[in-house]
Design a protein around this motif. Structure first.
Motif, PDB file in Angstrom:
ATOM      1  N   PRO A 122       3.785  -2.767   3.040  1.00  0.00           N
ATOM      2  CA  PRO A 122       2.420  -2.251   3.148  1.00  0.00           C
ATOM      3  C   PRO A 122       1.685  -2.301   1.805  1.00  0.00           C
ATOM      4  O   PRO A 122       2.233  -1.951   0.749  1.00  0.00           O
ATOM      5  CB  PRO A 122       2.617  -0.809   3.619  1.00  0.00           C
ATOM      6  N   THR A 123       0.441  -2.731   1.851  1.00  0.00           N
ATOM      7  CA  THR A 123      -0.382  -2.791   0.640  1.00  0.00           C
ATOM      8  C   THR A 123      -0.460  -1.433  -0.038  1.00  0.00           C
ATOM      9  O   THR A 123      -0.397  -1.333  -1.272  1.00  0.00           O
ATOM     10  CB  THR A 123      -1.791  -3.291   0.994  1.00  0.00           C
ATOM     11  N   SER A 124      -0.600  -0.375   0.749  1.00  0.00           N
ATOM     12  CA  SER A 124      -0.716   0.971   0.176  1.00  0.00           C
ATOM     13  C   SER A 124       0.509   1.339  -0.642  1.00  0.00           C
ATOM     14  O   SER A 124       0.395   1.969  -1.706  1.00  0.00           O
ATOM     15  CB  SER A 124      -0.931   1.993   1.294  1.00  0.00           C
ATOM     16  N   THR A 149       7.022  -0.804   8.855  1.00  0.00           N
ATOM     17  CA  THR A 149       5.947  -1.509   8.145  1.00  0.00           C
ATOM     18  C   THR A 149       4.562  -0.988   8.508  1.00  0.00           C
ATOM     19  O   THR A 149       3.598  -1.215   7.771  1.00  0.00           O
ATOM     20  CB  THR A 149       6.016  -3.016   8.430  1.00  0.00           C
ATOM     21  N   ASN A 150       4.445  -0.280   9.643  1.00  0.00           N
ATOM     22  CA  ASN A 150       3.171   0.330  10.030  1.00  0.00           C
ATOM     23  C   ASN A 150       3.123   1.824   9.697  1.00  0.00           C
ATOM     24  O   ASN A 150       2.206   2.521  10.131  1.00  0.00           O
ATOM     25  CB  ASN A 150       2.918   0.126  11.527  1.00  0.00           C
ATOM     26  N   ASN A 151       4.107   2.291   8.954  1.00  0.00           N
ATOM     27  CA  ASN A 151       4.179   3.693   8.559  1.00  0.00           C
ATOM     28  C   ASN A 151       4.512   3.741   7.067  1.00  0.00           C
ATOM     29  O   ASN A 151       5.673   3.868   6.671  1.00  0.00           O
ATOM     30  CB  ASN A 151       5.250   4.424   9.371  1.00  0.00           C
ATOM     31  N   PRO A 152       3.499   3.603   6.202  1.00  0.00           N
ATOM     32  CA  PRO A 152       3.756   3.509   4.756  1.00  0.00           C
ATOM     33  C   PRO A 152       4.551   4.680   4.186  1.00  0.00           C
ATOM     34  O   PRO A 152       5.395   4.477   3.299  1.00  0.00           O
ATOM     35  CB  PRO A 152       2.346   3.442   4.153  1.00  0.00           C
ATOM     36  N   ASN A 153       4.315   5.889   4.671  1.00  0.00           N
ATOM     37  CA  ASN A 153       5.036   7.046   4.140  1.00  0.00           C
ATOM     38  C   ASN A 153       6.535   6.933   4.402  1.00  0.00           C
ATOM     39  O   ASN A 153       7.363   7.185   3.512  1.00  0.00           O
ATOM     40  CB  ASN A 153       4.504   8.336   4.760  1.00  0.00           C
ATOM     41  N   GLN A 154       6.894   6.550   5.616  1.00  0.00           N
ATOM     42  CA  GLN A 154       8.308   6.404   5.916  1.00  0.00           C
ATOM     43  C   GLN A 154       8.887   5.166   5.249  1.00  0.00           C
ATOM     44  O   GLN A 154      10.054   5.160   4.854  1.00  0.00           O
ATOM     45  CB  GLN A 154       8.526   6.327   7.436  1.00  0.00           C
ATOM     46  N   PHE A 155       8.058   4.145   5.103  1.00  0.00           N
ATOM     47  CA  PHE A 155       8.516   2.931   4.429  1.00  0.00           C
ATOM     48  C   PHE A 155       8.987   3.248   3.011  1.00  0.00           C
ATOM     49  O   PHE A 155      10.092   2.864   2.604  1.00  0.00           O
ATOM     50  CB  PHE A 155       7.388   1.887   4.390  1.00  0.00           C
ATOM     51  N   ILE A 156       8.164   3.976   2.241  1.00  0.00           N
ATOM     52  CA  ILE A 156       8.559   4.266   0.858  1.00  0.00           C
ATOM     53  C   ILE A 156       9.739   5.224   0.827  1.00  0.00           C
ATOM     54  O   ILE A 156      10.600   5.154  -0.080  1.00  0.00           O
ATOM     55  CB  ILE A 156       7.374   4.810   0.034  1.00  0.00           C
ATOM     56  N   ALA A 157       9.846   6.112   1.824  1.00  0.00           N
ATOM     57  CA  ALA A 157      11.004   7.012   1.877  1.00  0.00           C
ATOM     58  C   ALA A 157      12.290   6.209   2.039  1.00  0.00           C
ATOM     59  O   ALA A 157      13.309   6.515   1.390  1.00  0.00           O
ATOM     60  CB  ALA A 157      10.839   8.006   3.028  1.00  0.00           C
ATOM     61  N   GLU A 158      12.263   5.181   2.880  1.00  0.00           N
ATOM     62  CA  GLU A 158      13.446   4.350   3.078  1.00  0.00           C
ATOM     63  C   GLU A 158      13.745   3.502   1.841  1.00  0.00           C
ATOM     64  O   GLU A 158      14.912   3.280   1.498  1.00  0.00           O
ATOM     65  CB  GLU A 158      13.259   3.455   4.305  1.00  0.00           C
ATOM     66  N   MET A 164      -0.889   7.590  -2.564  1.00  0.00           N
ATOM     67  CA  MET A 164      -1.480   6.928  -1.396  1.00  0.00           C
ATOM     68  C   MET A 164      -2.513   7.829  -0.744  1.00  0.00           C
ATOM     69  O   MET A 164      -3.558   7.363  -0.279  1.00  0.00           O
ATOM     70  CB  MET A 164      -0.386   6.542  -0.398  1.00  0.00           C
ATOM     71  N   THR A 165      -2.231   9.129  -0.707  1.00  0.00           N
ATOM     72  CA  THR A 165      -3.142  10.082  -0.078  1.00  0.00           C
ATOM     73  C   THR A 165      -4.371  10.345  -0.946  1.00  0.00           C
ATOM     74  O   THR A 165      -5.501  10.318  -0.467  1.00  0.00           O
ATOM     75  CB  THR A 165      -2.405  11.406   0.198  1.00  0.00           C
ATOM     76  N   LYS A 166      -4.156  10.591  -2.225  1.00  0.00           N
ATOM     77  CA  LYS A 166      -5.257  10.945  -3.124  1.00  0.00           C
ATOM     78  C   LYS A 166      -6.310   9.846  -3.187  1.00  0.00           C
ATOM     79  O   LYS A 166      -7.529  10.124  -3.178  1.00  0.00           O
ATOM     80  CB  LYS A 166      -4.714  11.240  -4.526  1.00  0.00           C
ATOM     81  N   TYR A 167      -5.869   8.593  -3.264  1.00  0.00           N
ATOM     82  CA  TYR A 167      -6.801   7.471  -3.410  1.00  0.00           C
ATOM     83  C   TYR A 167      -7.028   6.724  -2.094  1.00  0.00           C
ATOM     84  O   TYR A 167      -7.646   5.656  -2.099  1.00  0.00           O
ATOM     85  CB  TYR A 167      -6.299   6.517  -4.499  1.00  0.00           C
ATOM     86  N   ASN A 168      -6.549   7.295  -0.992  1.00  0.00           N
ATOM     87  CA  ASN A 168      -6.672   6.676   0.326  1.00  0.00           C
ATOM     88  C   ASN A 168      -6.312   5.201   0.277  1.00  0.00           C
ATOM     89  O   ASN A 168      -7.079   4.319   0.712  1.00  0.00           O
ATOM     90  CB  ASN A 168      -8.095   6.850   0.887  1.00  0.00           C
ATOM     91  N   TYR A 186      -4.241   3.716   1.987  1.00  0.00           N
ATOM     92  CA  TYR A 186      -3.963   3.198   3.324  1.00  0.00           C
ATOM     93  C   TYR A 186      -5.085   2.293   3.835  1.00  0.00           C
ATOM     94  O   TYR A 186      -4.851   1.405   4.657  1.00  0.00           O
ATOM     95  CB  TYR A 186      -3.782   4.361   4.313  1.00  0.00           C
ATOM     96  N   GLN A 187      -6.276   2.525   3.343  1.00  0.00           N
ATOM     97  CA  GLN A 187      -7.428   1.743   3.815  1.00  0.00           C
ATOM     98  C   GLN A 187      -7.302   0.259   3.447  1.00  0.00           C
ATOM     99  O   GLN A 187      -7.979  -0.581   4.051  1.00  0.00           O
ATOM    100  CB  GLN A 187      -8.733   2.290   3.218  1.00  0.00           C
ATOM    101  N   TYR A 188      -6.423  -0.066   2.494  1.00  0.00           N
ATOM    102  CA  TYR A 188      -6.294  -1.450   2.069  1.00  0.00           C
ATOM    103  C   TYR A 188      -5.174  -2.197   2.801  1.00  0.00           C
ATOM    104  O   TYR A 188      -4.986  -3.401   2.589  1.00  0.00           O
ATOM    105  CB  TYR A 188      -6.055  -1.515   0.555  1.00  0.00           C
ATOM    106  N   ASP A 189      -4.433  -1.489   3.668  1.00  0.00           N
ATOM    107  CA  ASP A 189      -3.370  -2.156   4.410  1.00  0.00           C
ATOM    108  C   ASP A 189      -3.944  -3.242   5.314  1.00  0.00           C
ATOM    109  O   ASP A 189      -5.001  -3.060   5.932  1.00  0.00           O
ATOM    110  CB  ASP A 189      -2.593  -1.140   5.257  1.00  0.00           C
ATOM    111  N   VAL A 190      -3.256  -4.348   5.381  1.00  0.00           N
ATOM    112  CA  VAL A 190      -3.703  -5.486   6.186  1.00  0.00           C
ATOM    113  C   VAL A 190      -3.325  -5.237   7.631  1.00  0.00           C
ATOM    114  O   VAL A 190      -2.151  -4.925   7.928  1.00  0.00           O
ATOM    115  CB  VAL A 190      -3.080  -6.795   5.675  1.00  0.00           C
TER     116      VAL A 190
END
Length: 287
Positions: free
Chosen positions: A152-154, A246-255, A275-279, A281-285
Motif C-alpha cells: 500500500p502507498t500509505s 493489501t487493502n488494509n494498510p494498518n494490518q499490512f504494517i502490523a504483519e 498514516m492517520t495524521k496525514y491521511n 490512505y488517500q494516496y493508495d492506488v
C-alpha cells in the motif's frame, strides 16, 4: 483571378464571424522593417509560411497590412506574382507575398528562439525538502511501488517519513536510503549501489534500545530506494502474511512488523499514527 486565389490560397468561407480570434501583437525583431503594404485579392493569414498552416484571419482585398520581415515558404502563384516568399506581419502571422502589391525590401526574419529547457524536477525526495515537498515528491514512487508489488502507498509513505525523518537523516540525505534497508554480508542487492556503515538504534522486546553500528544500502537515486523497499517486502517469505491485507494498510504494517522489519516494539503504532495524521490512505492506488 478569383479562381487562382481559390486554387492556391484557400476555399473562402461564406462569412467571417464578427467575433474572430484576436491575435496577440508580437514585437518585431530588432533587425525588422515596419512597412505598410496592400494586398490584391482576399487571402488568409496563417501561423506559418504555407497554406497547410492554421488560418488566423482573413485579409480583405486592398486591405493595408503592416509587415516586418520575410521567410521562404510554399511557392504560390498569386494575383501579383509567383513566389515562395511569405511576409511576417506585425501581428506575428504570415501572408503570401504573391498577393502583396509593390515589392518592399524586407529583411529575413530572425529564426525563433529555442524553447527554454524544462525546469529540473527531482526524481523522488531529497534531504533538502520541506515536509510538504518531501511527501509530494514521494507519492509517485510509492504509488508505482504499489502497482508493482501491492505494498500500500500509505504504508510506504509512512515508513519513508518515519525511517528517514522526512528525508533529513544522514542515511537518506547522503545515500538515498529512505527505509533503513540494510546490507547482508555486504551484499547490496539488485537496486542498491553499495554498502556503508552507520550508527543505529536497535531495541529489544522490552523496548530497551542501544546504539550499534550496522551496514546499510546506498542508492544512486531515491526512486531506487522505493523500488528496493517494495521488492524486499514482496520477495521475502517472512513478510508473506502481510500480502493477505493489501487493502488494509494498518494490518499490512502490523504483519510486516511481526515479520521482523523493525525491532522497535512501537513500530506499528508509529506508522499507523503517521498514516492517520496525514491521511496517507488517500494516496493508495485503487484496484
Amino acid at each position: 483571378m478569383l479562381r487562382n486565389l481559390k486554387q492556391y490560397v484557400f476555399a473562402p468561407a461564406l462569412a467571417l464571424a464578427a467575433t474572430a480570434t484576436t491575435l496577440v501583437v508580437a514585437a518585431a525583431p530588432a533587425d525588422a522593417a515596419v512597412v505598410s503594404v496592400r494586398v490584391k485579392g482576399q487571402l488568409a493569414a496563417r501561423t506559418g509560411a504555407a497554406n497547410w498552416f492554421g488560418q488566423t484571419r482573413i485579409v480583405r482585398n486592398k486591405q493595408k497590412v503592416t509587415v516586418t520581415c520575410k521567410v521562404s515558404g510554399q511557392y504560390l502563384r498569386g494575383n501579383v506574382r509567383r513566389t515562395a516568399q511569405w511576409d511576417r506581419t506585425a501581428l506575428g502571422d504570415f501572408i503570401s507575398h504573391a498577393y502583396v502589391s509593390g515589392n518592399p525590401k524586407l529583411p529575413i526574419c530572425a529564426p525563433p528562439a529555442p524553447p527554454a529547457p524544462p525546469a529540473a524536477v527531482p526524481a523522488g525526495p531529497t534531504g533538502t525538502m520541506t515536509n510538504e515537498q518531501f511527501l509530494a515528491a514521494s507519492i509517485p514512487a510509492a504509488q508505482q511501488s504499489q502497482r508493482d508489488t501491492k505494498v500500500p502507498t500509505s504504508v510506504t509513505l509512512a515508513q519513508a517519513i518515519l525511517e528517514s525523518g522526512w528525508g533529513r537523516s544522514s542515511l537518506s540525505a547522503n545515500d538515498n536510503n529512505f527505509f533503513g534497508m540494510k546490507c547482508f554480508n555486504n551484499v547490496p542487492g539488485s537496486y542498491a549501489a553499495g554498502c556503508k556503515a552507520y550508527s543505529t538504534q536497535e531495541c529489544d522486546a522490552q523496548g530497551t534500545c542501544t546504539t550499534t553500528v550496522a551496514t546499510f544500502r546506498t542508492y544512486r537515486a531515491s526512486v531506487d530506494s522505493f523500488r528496493d523497499h517494495g521488492s524486499n517486502l514482496k520477495s521475502l517469505a517472512r513478510y508473506a502474511a502481510a500480502f493477505n491485507y493489501t487493502n488494509n494498510p494498518n494490518q499490512f504494517i502490523a504483519e510486516v512488523h511481526k515479520g521482523g522489519y523493525a525491532t522497535d516494539p512501537q513500530y506499528t503504532t508509529k506508522v499507523i499514527a503517521l498514516m492517520t495524521k496525514y491521511n496517507l490512505y488517500q494516496y493508495d492506488v485503487a484496484g
